[in-house]
Design a protein around this motif. Sequence first.
Motif, mmCIF file in Angstrom:
data_model
loop_
_atom_site.group_PDB
_atom_site.id
_atom_site.type_symbol
_atom_site.label_atom_id
_atom_site.label_comp_id
_atom_site.label_asym_id
_atom_site.label_seq_id
_atom_site.Cartn_x
_atom_site.Cartn_y
_atom_site.Cartn_z
ATOM 1 N N ALA A 29 0.818 -1.210 0.000
ATOM 2 C CA ALA A 29 0.000 0.000 0.000
ATOM 3 C C ALA A 29 0.852 1.260 0.000
ATOM 4 O O ALA A 29 0.429 2.302 -0.496
ATOM 5 C CB ALA A 29 -0.915 -0.006 1.220
ATOM 6 N N ARG A 30 2.071 1.152 0.522
ATOM 7 C CA ARG A 30 2.913 2.328 0.661
ATOM 8 C C ARG A 30 3.264 2.965 -0.687
ATOM 9 O O ARG A 30 3.509 4.173 -0.764
ATOM 10 C CB ARG A 30 4.176 1.942 1.438
ATOM 11 N N THR A 31 3.315 2.177 -1.756
ATOM 12 C CA THR A 31 3.529 2.756 -3.084
ATOM 13 C C THR A 31 2.252 2.776 -3.913
ATOM 14 O O THR A 31 2.108 3.600 -4.815
ATOM 15 C CB THR A 31 4.602 1.971 -3.860
ATOM 16 N N LEU A 32 1.316 1.874 -3.600
ATOM 17 C CA LEU A 32 0.104 1.770 -4.408
ATOM 18 C C LEU A 32 -0.777 3.005 -4.276
ATOM 19 O O LEU A 32 -1.214 3.579 -5.286
ATOM 20 C CB LEU A 32 -0.666 0.507 -3.992
ATOM 21 N N PHE A 33 -1.064 3.423 -3.068
ATOM 22 C CA PHE A 33 -1.936 4.585 -2.888
ATOM 23 C C PHE A 33 -1.349 5.858 -3.511
ATOM 24 O O PHE A 33 -2.043 6.553 -4.248
ATOM 25 C CB PHE A 33 -2.239 4.814 -1.406
ATOM 26 N N PRO A 34 -0.094 6.191 -3.234
ATOM 27 C CA PRO A 34 0.446 7.420 -3.837
ATOM 28 C C PRO A 34 0.585 7.339 -5.353
ATOM 29 O O PRO A 34 0.487 8.360 -6.037
ATOM 30 C CB PRO A 34 1.825 7.561 -3.168
ATOM 31 N N GLY A 35 0.833 6.142 -5.894
ATOM 32 C CA GLY A 35 1.141 6.030 -7.308
ATOM 33 C C GLY A 35 -0.051 6.021 -8.230
ATOM 34 O O GLY A 35 0.100 6.151 -9.452
ATOM 35 N N CYS A 36 -1.248 5.867 -7.689
ATOM 36 C CA CYS A 36 -2.452 5.816 -8.521
ATOM 37 C C CYS A 36 -3.031 7.211 -8.721
ATOM 38 O O CYS A 36 -3.077 8.016 -7.798
ATOM 39 C CB CYS A 36 -3.499 4.907 -7.885
ATOM 40 N N ASP A 37 -3.507 7.471 -9.915
ATOM 41 C CA ASP A 37 -4.167 8.744 -10.221
ATOM 42 C C ASP A 37 -5.633 8.703 -9.816
ATOM 43 O O ASP A 37 -6.220 9.734 -9.479
ATOM 44 C CB ASP A 37 -4.068 9.041 -11.716
ATOM 45 N N ALA A 68 -5.853 7.087 -0.656
ATOM 46 C CA ALA A 68 -5.496 7.566 -1.986
ATOM 47 C C ALA A 68 -5.668 9.084 -2.074
ATOM 48 O O ALA A 68 -4.826 9.791 -2.640
ATOM 49 C CB ALA A 68 -6.349 6.858 -3.039
ATOM 50 N N ALA A 69 -6.754 9.589 -1.497
ATOM 51 C CA ALA A 69 -7.056 11.021 -1.604
ATOM 52 C C ALA A 69 -5.978 11.886 -0.970
ATOM 53 O O ALA A 69 -5.620 12.941 -1.512
ATOM 54 C CB ALA A 69 -8.410 11.307 -0.961
ATOM 55 N N ILE A 70 -5.438 11.480 0.184
ATOM 56 C CA ILE A 70 -4.420 12.323 0.831
ATOM 57 C C ILE A 70 -3.101 12.300 0.069
ATOM 58 O O ILE A 70 -2.186 13.065 0.397
ATOM 59 C CB ILE A 70 -4.194 11.914 2.306
ATOM 60 N N ASN A 71 -3.008 11.446 -0.948
ATOM 61 C CA ASN A 71 -1.839 11.431 -1.821
ATOM 62 C C ASN A 71 -2.128 12.078 -3.171
ATOM 63 O O ASN A 71 -1.302 11.999 -4.084
ATOM 64 C CB ASN A 71 -1.355 9.995 -2.020
ATOM 65 N N GLY A 72 -3.290 12.714 -3.290
ATOM 66 C CA GLY A 72 -3.598 13.437 -4.515
ATOM 67 C C GLY A 72 -4.319 12.625 -5.561
ATOM 68 O O GLY A 72 -4.462 13.083 -6.705
ATOM 69 N N ALA A 73 -4.788 11.425 -5.235
ATOM 70 C CA ALA A 73 -5.577 10.637 -6.189
ATOM 71 C C ALA A 73 -7.029 11.096 -6.135
ATOM 72 O O ALA A 73 -7.519 11.571 -5.108
ATOM 73 C CB ALA A 73 -5.475 9.149 -5.870
ATOM 74 N N ASN A 79 -14.036 16.517 -6.468
ATOM 75 C CA ASN A 79 -12.938 15.714 -5.918
ATOM 76 C C ASN A 79 -12.915 14.307 -6.509
ATOM 77 O O ASN A 79 -12.251 13.425 -5.986
ATOM 78 C CB ASN A 79 -13.014 15.665 -4.391
ATOM 79 N N GLY A 80 -13.636 14.100 -7.596
ATOM 80 C CA GLY A 80 -13.658 12.798 -8.241
ATOM 81 C C GLY A 80 -14.976 12.585 -8.955
ATOM 82 O O GLY A 80 -15.638 13.553 -9.350
ATOM 83 N N GLN A 104 -7.080 21.280 -15.445
ATOM 84 C CA GLN A 104 -8.304 20.987 -14.711
ATOM 85 C C GLN A 104 -8.123 19.755 -13.811
ATOM 86 O O GLN A 104 -8.659 19.709 -12.703
ATOM 87 C CB GLN A 104 -9.465 20.776 -15.688
ATOM 88 N N TRP A 105 -7.377 18.787 -14.296
ATOM 89 C CA TRP A 105 -7.087 17.617 -13.457
ATOM 90 C C TRP A 105 -6.285 18.047 -12.227
ATOM 91 O O TRP A 105 -6.566 17.629 -11.100
ATOM 92 C CB TRP A 105 -6.318 16.569 -14.265
ATOM 93 N N ILE A 106 -5.288 18.875 -12.450
ATOM 94 C CA ILE A 106 -4.454 19.342 -11.335
ATOM 95 C C ILE A 106 -5.285 20.166 -10.363
ATOM 96 O O ILE A 106 -5.098 20.088 -9.139
ATOM 97 C CB ILE A 106 -3.245 20.143 -11.873
ATOM 98 N N ALA A 107 -6.236 20.936 -10.892
ATOM 99 C CA ALA A 107 -7.125 21.696 -10.004
ATOM 100 C C ALA A 107 -7.930 20.760 -9.123
ATOM 101 O O ALA A 107 -8.168 21.046 -7.937
ATOM 102 C CB ALA A 107 -8.053 22.578 -10.834
ATOM 103 N N MET A 108 -8.349 19.624 -9.678
ATOM 104 C CA MET A 108 -9.086 18.650 -8.883
ATOM 105 C C MET A 108 -8.186 18.011 -7.826
ATOM 106 O O MET A 108 -8.624 17.731 -6.703
ATOM 107 C CB MET A 108 -9.677 17.574 -9.790
ATOM 108 N N ILE A 109 -6.913 17.781 -8.167
ATOM 109 C CA ILE A 109 -5.957 17.263 -7.169
ATOM 110 C C ILE A 109 -5.840 18.233 -6.004
ATOM 111 O O ILE A 109 -5.920 17.844 -4.831
ATOM 112 C CB ILE A 109 -4.576 17.026 -7.815
ATOM 113 N N LYS A 110 -5.640 19.505 -6.315
ATOM 114 C CA LYS A 110 -5.480 20.500 -5.254
ATOM 115 C C LYS A 110 -6.737 20.607 -4.406
ATOM 116 O O LYS A 110 -6.677 20.682 -3.166
ATOM 117 C CB LYS A 110 -5.130 21.861 -5.876
#
Length: 871
Positions: free
Chosen positions: A585-593, A613-618, A636-637, A697-703
């Motif tokens: 999970a340590r790489t899976l959550f941050p690595g997913c869009d 996933a959300a706290i890593n910007g997914a 937010n998704g 727009q995707w980056i805006a949703m990440i932020k």
Amino acid sequence: MKAIRRFTVRTVLPESIAQLAKLAVNLRWSWHQPTRELFASLDPVLWEESRRDPVTFLGSVSRSQLQRLANDSSVVARVQEAAADLNEYLDEPRWYQSLGESAPRCIAYFSPEFGITEVLPQYSGGLGILAGDHLKAASDLGVPLIGVGLLYQAGYFKQSLSRDAWQQETYPVVDPDGLPLTLLRERDGSAAQIELPLPDGRRLLAHIWRADVGRVPLLLLDSNVPGNDDAARGVTDRLYGGGAHHRLQQELLLGMGGVKALRIFQRITGAPAPEVFHTNEGHAGFLGIERICELMDPEVTSSPLSWDEALAAGRASTVFTTHTPVPAGIDRFDAALIRHFFAAGLAPAVPLDNVLALGAENYDGGTPGVFNMAVMGLRLAQRANGVAKLHGVVSREMFAGLWPGFDHQEVPITSVTNGVHVPTWVDPKISGLARERFGADAEANGRWDLVYNVRDEDVWALRRKLRVALVEDVRRRLRASWKKRGAADAELAWTDSVLDPDILTIGFARRVPTYKRLTLMLREPERLKALLLNEDHPIQLVVAGKSHPADDSGKRMIQDLVRFTDDPEVRHRIVFLPNYDIAMARTLFPGCDVWLNNPLRPLEACGTSGMKAAINGALNLSVLDGWWDEMYDGDNGWAIPTANNGADPTLRDDIEASALYELLENHVAPRFYGDEGAVGAGAAGPSEPNHEGLPHQWIAMIKHTLATLGPAVSADRMLRDYVSQLYQPAAVAGRAAGAESFKQAKELAAWVQKVRRSWPQLMVEHVDSVGVTEDPQIGDTLTVNAYVVLHDLTPEDVSVEVAYGQALESDELQDVSMMELPAAEHLGNGRWLFSGNISIDRSGPFGYTVRVLPSHPALASKAELGLIVNA
């Protein structure tokens, strides 16, 4: 040859770096990046070989290397600095210490599993991870919690796949001496031990291991001890293993043995006695029986209470959390089995029939002869909660039979939405960027909104780094998985090019019961293939999850998915990774869009993986279930539309799979690639022209996701909610119940007996109203008179309420308001007039009714006793 016994010899450290041992044993390192960096810096290669486990790492360092480190002044200084930082963390006042003396001095938190780190494999899935995050957040906030659980000799199983993609389970035995644990010992050095009597003159002994989760001690009971027979030694063999007989012994040890372990811990360490007992799921429910036994047993107390008095006292300070959205997920035992074990003397002072009544399904829809652990948990706790707002609704409906006559929304089960421990689950690259740009104070104060000050280019570059790390980890794990399936190295060159760090990456990882619908994505295989291989907007999927060893339906779902991923046409774009755990999970959550979740609504209790996933910007792509139902805001998704609950299951899956494909094809993928005119989520509108190669727009949703969901899904928020909504009220109630030799508990027990005895005779004899003309208008005052026969009860024993609101054609009330009617006149012979005025505050059909409920200051809810008389 195989060893007949194995044990771990712990390293003796030179004095100058001896504090490394404390740093290794305290599990704060599992979420404290500087401590992990310290260990890694001592020998990076050995650190990786030890799988980033400080205890194993220190045991692997040679004596000569340890001496070199001890002679290196810079190493010594860093060790001393880290040790001082840990000591400060353990001792300094934190948020909880600002609450004052009214806050509970100690809270006992019982759970069958705890997921703290992969080094301590005592968890299976979401329940355990949540419990681990609960302890970590309590430590960070200074909440004086003590965790209580079991130490399983093999933990949960390790998962691999056969050549034909069938799940395989193995159970590697863990050595407690090789784990970050210490054995609780008496002052003479002997192991502290609890004992439970078993049928046929047998006994169950257990030692108590202590894990330090930052400031929080976690006590784990271990039955693999001398003095037990072979069957008793095996009680703590596996998490969720064995049949009903085995599971019942585990739960007796957890609940009743856990309370005994707490008392030993108090005696040895001088720790305060818990003022609140939190039962995390029904598995630990027997703790309430042990507490009642303590209060009733003349060998334990000089002033034993009666059953009703002890029940009232224990309930006042107990909190019960249900995580189960379906009755099938609850542990239920044959009542005869419960009788068999308790007849052995488990609770000698407690009437056995009373114990059986606690778990009896003696309500409409219940099954006679069954002992229900969740029902017992609810009856033993004055306060109960679900783990998301929607789950609270589901729980109130599921357990409504315990409160007949009440509307579902009045069933006394509230909700505290789960959260995730941010320092554990947020990637160090993200927290490092936050510290670098905004300083440690911003990170410590949860200033998630500062993400808006980060340039889009930097956000996008960071997201790619996280994706690259995931791709590298997936390739390594996939190759290892195929080798276990019997493939030769010569067959596996293709794994070196699996996934692409520049392609939209979607994650799906969870337990695999059928309701989570692992294979919904396979509903139309050709359509999924087209999404994976799309020339303009390709996607790639990383999937993981374990099925319970006894769940062949779940295993078949895994097999169906893996067979699809084995197809050479798509295997570079979709992978299944076996043995999903914290390390993965340590790489899976941050690595997913995008994080995908498509359970059958409303069967997801919370679903915290999407939070991680959300706290890593997914961005989340999910059915509106669990936490997503209350926190999805359109920006937010994406919400996957769902079919009507009454729809045919096959049709429902078809409809929801089609909706998932449509979202991926026309909304999610185009927005990720920044296509002009692509339709995205909610108010964010169409994507902007992609002149710089950035999907703004995707980056805006990440932020937006980080800024809004970051604080909302934090376990810190969750713990504060538990403290304010449940722990503090439970402590106040518990203190009041126990004051002056349990005066209030005794009075409440006597009052409850009186009310239950008199309630069948109570009746609303007549209701009338005056004051409204033939043409009523808004603002008119209506006087409601209720004539109630109380017999030997008094007006102080009851609450007579008028409920009023919009009257539907069925005469059901909607948008209901409540008002208590005061006693106006004693009419003799136990008859009373209750009267009051209500203002007509709405137009349209208007209606009212009257009801009577028990009322006592020590009740947490008017519905608590499950008694009501309606007019």
